[in-house]
Design a protein around this motif. Structure first.
Motif, mmCIF file in Angstrom:
data_model
loop_
_atom_site.group_PDB
_atom_site.id
_atom_site.type_symbol
_atom_site.label_atom_id
_atom_site.label_comp_id
_atom_site.label_asym_id
_atom_site.label_seq_id
_atom_site.Cartn_x
_atom_site.Cartn_y
_atom_site.Cartn_z
ATOM 1 N N LEU A 1 4.663 21.061 28.474
ATOM 2 C CA LEU A 1 5.580 21.588 27.460
ATOM 3 C C LEU A 1 6.988 21.142 27.832
ATOM 4 O O LEU A 1 7.489 21.483 28.902
ATOM 5 C CB LEU A 1 5.498 23.116 27.405
ATOM 6 C CG LEU A 1 6.319 23.815 26.326
ATOM 7 C CD1 LEU A 1 5.828 23.421 24.940
ATOM 8 C CD2 LEU A 1 6.265 25.327 26.495
ATOM 9 N N THR A 2 7.603 20.353 26.951
ATOM 10 C CA THR A 2 8.930 19.795 27.260
ATOM 11 C C THR A 2 9.988 20.523 26.440
ATOM 12 O O THR A 2 10.553 21.500 26.887
ATOM 13 C CB THR A 2 8.948 18.284 26.993
ATOM 14 O OG1 THR A 2 7.877 17.672 27.731
ATOM 15 C CG2 THR A 2 10.264 17.656 27.468
ATOM 16 N N LEU B 1 10.671 28.364 29.912
ATOM 17 C CA LEU B 1 11.618 27.454 30.554
ATOM 18 C C LEU B 1 11.987 28.003 31.928
ATOM 19 O O LEU B 1 12.297 29.187 32.057
ATOM 20 C CB LEU B 1 12.882 27.319 29.702
ATOM 21 C CG LEU B 1 13.950 26.356 30.233
ATOM 22 C CD1 LEU B 1 13.517 24.916 30.000
ATOM 23 C CD2 LEU B 1 15.300 26.627 29.551
ATOM 24 N N ARG C 1 5.635 22.993 32.812
ATOM 25 C CA ARG C 1 6.818 23.179 31.968
ATOM 26 C C ARG C 1 7.962 22.426 32.603
ATOM 27 O O ARG C 1 8.249 22.565 33.800
ATOM 28 C CB ARG C 1 7.164 24.664 31.861
ATOM 29 C CG ARG C 1 8.380 24.978 30.979
ATOM 30 C CD ARG C 1 8.106 24.628 29.533
ATOM 31 N NE ARG C 1 9.012 25.250 28.598
ATOM 32 C CZ ARG C 1 10.080 24.637 28.055
ATOM 33 N NH1 ARG C 1 10.389 23.411 28.410
ATOM 34 N NH2 ARG C 1 10.813 25.269 27.165
ATOM 35 N N VAL D 1 1.654 29.066 31.534
ATOM 36 C CA VAL D 1 1.791 27.785 32.227
ATOM 37 C C VAL D 1 1.934 28.054 33.724
ATOM 38 O O VAL D 1 2.776 28.843 34.127
ATOM 39 C CB VAL D 1 2.987 26.980 31.663
ATOM 40 C CG1 VAL D 1 4.261 27.811 31.645
ATOM 41 C CG2 VAL D 1 3.199 25.696 32.440
ATOM 42 N N CYS E 1 9.667 30.955 25.986
ATOM 43 C CA CYS E 1 9.187 29.570 26.019
ATOM 44 C C CYS E 1 8.825 29.086 27.419
ATOM 45 O O CYS E 1 8.461 27.921 27.589
ATOM 46 C CB CYS E 1 10.226 28.639 25.411
ATOM 47 S SG CYS E 1 11.707 28.398 26.435
ATOM 48 N N ARG F 1 5.929 24.285 37.336
ATOM 49 C CA ARG F 1 7.035 23.432 36.906
ATOM 50 C C ARG F 1 6.560 21.978 36.964
ATOM 51 O O ARG F 1 5.719 21.621 37.790
ATOM 52 C CB ARG F 1 8.254 23.589 37.828
ATOM 53 C CG ARG F 1 8.826 24.973 37.893
ATOM 54 C CD ARG F 1 10.143 24.984 38.668
ATOM 55 N NE ARG F 1 10.065 24.219 39.908
ATOM 56 C CZ ARG F 1 9.611 24.693 41.060
ATOM 57 N NH1 ARG F 1 9.178 25.942 41.140
ATOM 58 N NH2 ARG F 1 9.575 23.932 42.138
ATOM 59 N N GLN G 1 11.034 32.539 34.631
ATOM 60 C CA GLN G 1 10.961 31.723 33.422
ATOM 61 C C GLN G 1 11.434 32.517 32.215
ATOM 62 O O GLN G 1 11.478 33.748 32.234
ATOM 63 C CB GLN G 1 9.524 31.270 33.191
ATOM 64 C CG GLN G 1 8.541 32.433 33.102
ATOM 65 C CD GLN G 1 7.106 31.985 33.012
ATOM 66 O OE1 GLN G 1 6.620 31.701 31.915
ATOM 67 N NE2 GLN G 1 6.419 31.924 34.143
ATOM 68 N N VAL H 1 3.548 31.786 26.030
ATOM 69 C CA VAL H 1 3.243 30.561 26.774
ATOM 70 C C VAL H 1 2.662 30.956 28.119
ATOM 71 O O VAL H 1 3.260 31.757 28.842
ATOM 72 C CB VAL H 1 4.499 29.685 26.976
ATOM 73 C CG1 VAL H 1 4.147 28.432 27.771
ATOM 74 C CG2 VAL H 1 5.128 29.320 25.643
#
Length: 244
Positions: free
Chosen positions: A210-211, A54, A238, A78, A52, A81, A48, A76
Motif C-alpha cells: 500500500l503506497t 501510514l 506500507r 498490514v 490508512c 513497513r 500507524q 487496513v
C-alpha cells in the motif's frame, strides 16, 4: 503443500517440519521457513495512522491526508513497513517469480489476521485480489495479489473471488508516480464483472504493498457505490510518506 497455487509442478515443498530460514539459511523449528531471530528483526509496523496505516511517530493518531479526506476503505491490516528485508522479499516474489518468498509473507500475514479476528476484527465475506492489467499479466505470468489471496483463503477459510473485479483499462505502472498522478492514472481503470453480487457484503482487498492508497480507494469506491457494506485492505507492507 505446494507453494504455487493451481500448479501440477512442484518447485518448492512447504513442509511443517524443520526448515531452512529463507533469510539467513539457518535451520528453524518453526512452522514457516523463517527463524525466530529473523522474524523478530522484520520491520514490523507498530505506530500507524488509524485509517490508512501510514507509519507515524506515535500510535493513536490520524495522518494529515486522512484528516483532509477520509479514505473510501474502512480498515487496513498490514504487518510491515516497506523496508529491508521486506522490500527485497516482495520484489523477488513480485518481479522475479520467487514464490516461496510470497508464500512465507502470506503465511505471516495470515497469522496476524487470525490474531486480529480473535481480538474482534470483522471477518470479511470474501477476499478480492487487486486485478492486474492483461499486458502486465502476460509479461509476468501471474498476479501476485491473486497468489496471496489463494494462500490466505487456504489458511483463513475465507473464500476468494478473482473474477468480481476487472481491470478494464491498461494504465501506466504506478511505481514512480506521485499521489495525484496515481489517482489520474486509475480513473475508469476498474469495473465490476457483469452480475457481480456486491450489495450488503463485506470484502477485503488483497495487495502486496500500500503506497498512496490510490488503487485501494478506487476499488473500494466502486464496491461501496455498488452497495458493499464494508471494504478492508489486507496487504504485506506500507510505505512511508515520500518525504520520509
Amino acid at each position: 503443500m505446494r507453494c504455487q497455487p493451481q500448479s501440477s509442478h512442484q518447485v518448492y515443498i512447504w513442509l511443517k517440519n524443520k526448515q531452512t530460514c529463507l533469510l539467513c539459511d539457518e535451520m528453524t523449528d518453526a512452522a514457516v521457513p523463517i527463524c525466530t531471530d529473523c522474524e523478530a528483526d522484520l520491520p514490523w509496523l507498530r505506530d500507524q495512522c488509524e485509517r490508512c496505516a501510514l507509519p507515524l511517530p506515535m500510535s493513536g493518531l490520524t495522518c494529515g491526508q486522512c484528516l483532509r479526506q477520509s479514505p473510501t476503505f474502512n480498515d487496513v491490516v498490514v504487518p510491515w513497513r516497506y523496508d529491508f528485508p521486506i522490500d527485497t522479499l516482495v520484489t523477488r516474489f513480485k518481479h522475479q517469480g520467487k514464490w516461496p518468498m510470497g508464500r512465507l509473507l502470506a503465511e505471516l500475514l495470515g497469522q496476524l489476521l487470525q490474531n486480529r479476528f480473535a481480538d474482534g476484527l470483522q471477518r470479511p465475506d470474501c477476499l478480492l485480489p487487486v486485478p492486474l492489467a492483461r499486458k502486465r499479466l502476460r509479461q509476468r505470468g501471474y498476479n501476485q495479489s491473486e497468489m496471496l489471496g489463494r494462500w490466505l483463503t487456504a489458511q483463513l477459510g475465507i473464500p476468494m473471488d478473482d473474477h468480481l473485479l476487472l481491470r478494464v483499462l491498461e494504465t501506466l505502472a504506478q511505481q514512480g508516480l506521485d499521489a495525484k498522478a496515481r489517482q489520474r492514472n486509475l480513473r475508469k481503470a476498474f469495473a465490476l464483472a457483469e452480475g457481480a453480487q456486491v450489495a450488503g457484503r463485506h470484502f477485503a482487498l488483497i495487495d502486496d504493498v500500500l503506497t498512496t492508497g490510490a488503487t485501494a480507494n478506487a476499488l473500494a469506491g466502486i464496491l461501496k457505490k455498488a452497495g458493499a457494506r464494508r471494504v478492508d485492505i489486507y496487504c504485506l507492507a506500507r510505505t512511508p510518506k515520500p518525504s520520509d
